[in-house]
Scaffold this motif. Sequence first.
Motif, mmCIF file in Angstrom:
data_model
loop_
_atom_site.group_PDB
_atom_site.id
_atom_site.type_symbol
_atom_site.label_atom_id
_atom_site.label_comp_id
_atom_site.label_asym_id
_atom_site.label_seq_id
_atom_site.Cartn_x
_atom_site.Cartn_y
_atom_site.Cartn_z
ATOM 1 N N SER A 2 3.310 -2.745 -3.786
ATOM 2 C CA SER A 2 2.851 -3.249 -5.065
ATOM 3 C C SER A 2 1.344 -3.784 -4.867
ATOM 4 O O SER A 2 0.989 -4.357 -4.011
ATOM 5 C CB SER A 2 3.550 -4.093 -5.814
ATOM 6 N N ILE A 3 0.474 -2.888 -5.799
ATOM 7 C CA ILE A 3 -1.050 -3.435 -5.740
ATOM 8 C C ILE A 3 -1.424 -3.764 -7.391
ATOM 9 O O ILE A 3 -0.828 -3.270 -8.133
ATOM 10 C CB ILE A 3 -1.854 -2.533 -5.031
ATOM 11 N N THR A 4 -2.475 -4.455 -7.510
ATOM 12 C CA THR A 4 -3.052 -4.607 -8.718
ATOM 13 C C THR A 4 -3.970 -3.406 -9.058
ATOM 14 O O THR A 4 -4.215 -2.618 -8.200
ATOM 15 C CB THR A 4 -4.010 -5.878 -8.716
ATOM 16 N N ALA A 5 -4.254 -3.090 -10.460
ATOM 17 C CA ALA A 5 -4.970 -2.297 -10.924
ATOM 18 C C ALA A 5 -6.544 -2.354 -10.565
ATOM 19 O O ALA A 5 -7.302 -1.265 -9.991
ATOM 20 C CB ALA A 5 -5.288 -2.103 -12.341
ATOM 21 N N THR A 6 -6.982 -3.617 -10.088
ATOM 22 C CA THR A 6 -8.368 -3.725 -9.578
ATOM 23 C C THR A 6 -8.440 -3.327 -8.143
ATOM 24 O O THR A 6 -9.361 -3.035 -7.780
ATOM 25 C CB THR A 6 -8.533 -5.238 -9.833
ATOM 26 N N GLU A 7 -7.082 -3.805 -7.484
ATOM 27 C CA GLU A 7 -7.368 -3.199 -6.022
ATOM 28 C C GLU A 7 -7.266 -1.773 -5.835
ATOM 29 O O GLU A 7 -8.081 -1.270 -4.934
ATOM 30 C CB GLU A 7 -5.959 -3.808 -5.300
ATOM 31 N N ASN A 11 -10.303 0.437 -3.659
ATOM 32 C CA ASN A 11 -9.901 1.033 -2.451
ATOM 33 C C ASN A 11 -9.148 2.309 -2.765
ATOM 34 O O ASN A 11 -7.862 2.535 -2.381
ATOM 35 C CB ASN A 11 -9.026 0.304 -1.683
ATOM 36 N N LEU A 12 -9.422 3.137 -3.712
ATOM 37 C CA LEU A 12 -8.647 4.319 -4.255
ATOM 38 C C LEU A 12 -8.376 5.283 -3.161
ATOM 39 O O LEU A 12 -7.235 5.668 -2.857
ATOM 40 C CB LEU A 12 -9.435 5.134 -5.177
ATOM 41 N N GLY A 13 -9.247 5.822 -2.214
ATOM 42 C CA GLY A 13 -9.209 6.455 -1.135
ATOM 43 C C GLY A 13 -7.833 6.035 -0.095
ATOM 44 O O GLY A 13 -7.118 6.793 0.184
ATOM 45 N N LYS A 14 -7.971 4.905 0.047
ATOM 46 C CA LYS A 14 -7.143 4.155 1.090
ATOM 47 C C LYS A 14 -5.704 4.381 0.275
ATOM 48 O O LYS A 14 -4.641 4.779 1.079
ATOM 49 C CB LYS A 14 -7.298 2.558 1.367
ATOM 50 N N TYR A 15 -5.300 4.258 -0.782
ATOM 51 C CA TYR A 15 -4.081 4.198 -1.410
ATOM 52 C C TYR A 15 -3.505 5.522 -1.716
ATOM 53 O O TYR A 15 -2.556 5.833 -1.717
ATOM 54 C CB TYR A 15 -4.029 3.370 -2.546
ATOM 55 N N GLU A 22 4.382 6.482 1.185
ATOM 56 C CA GLU A 22 5.460 5.345 0.499
ATOM 57 C C GLU A 22 4.842 5.375 -0.773
ATOM 58 O O GLU A 22 3.632 5.629 -1.326
ATOM 59 C CB GLU A 22 5.519 3.917 1.019
ATOM 60 N N ASP A 23 5.761 4.966 -2.005
ATOM 61 C CA ASP A 23 5.293 4.570 -3.366
ATOM 62 C C ASP A 23 4.554 3.475 -3.410
ATOM 63 O O ASP A 23 5.027 2.521 -2.784
ATOM 64 C CB ASP A 23 6.613 4.639 -4.247
ATOM 65 N N ILE A 24 3.596 3.488 -4.096
ATOM 66 C CA ILE A 24 2.770 2.407 -4.645
ATOM 67 C C ILE A 24 2.905 2.161 -6.070
ATOM 68 O O ILE A 24 2.599 2.927 -6.884
ATOM 69 C CB ILE A 24 1.368 2.738 -4.324
ATOM 70 N N LYS A 35 3.197 4.521 -11.158
ATOM 71 C CA LYS A 35 3.776 4.575 -9.825
ATOM 72 C C LYS A 35 2.729 5.734 -9.158
ATOM 73 O O LYS A 35 2.707 6.558 -9.706
ATOM 74 C CB LYS A 35 5.076 4.968 -9.936
ATOM 75 N N LEU A 36 2.250 5.393 -7.943
ATOM 76 C CA LEU A 36 1.594 6.546 -6.984
ATOM 77 C C LEU A 36 2.576 6.882 -6.168
ATOM 78 O O LEU A 36 2.945 6.068 -5.229
ATOM 79 C CB LEU A 36 0.237 6.009 -6.636
#
Length: 40
Positions: A2-7, A11-15, A22-24, A35-36
């Motif tokens: 689970s991450i915040t929208a700001t995070e 770091n879009l490429g990382k996620y 895994e689901d994010i 959910k990504l």
Amino acid sequence: MSITATELKKNLGKYLALSSKEDIYITRNGTVVAKLSNPF
């Protein structure tokens, strides 16, 4: 995971890479808003 929208914005490429393994869950103000995940 689970991450915040700001995070996600910072770091879009990382996620995007991590989402293949895994689901994010993306939160805003403590509430899950998206959910990504891997489409396959």
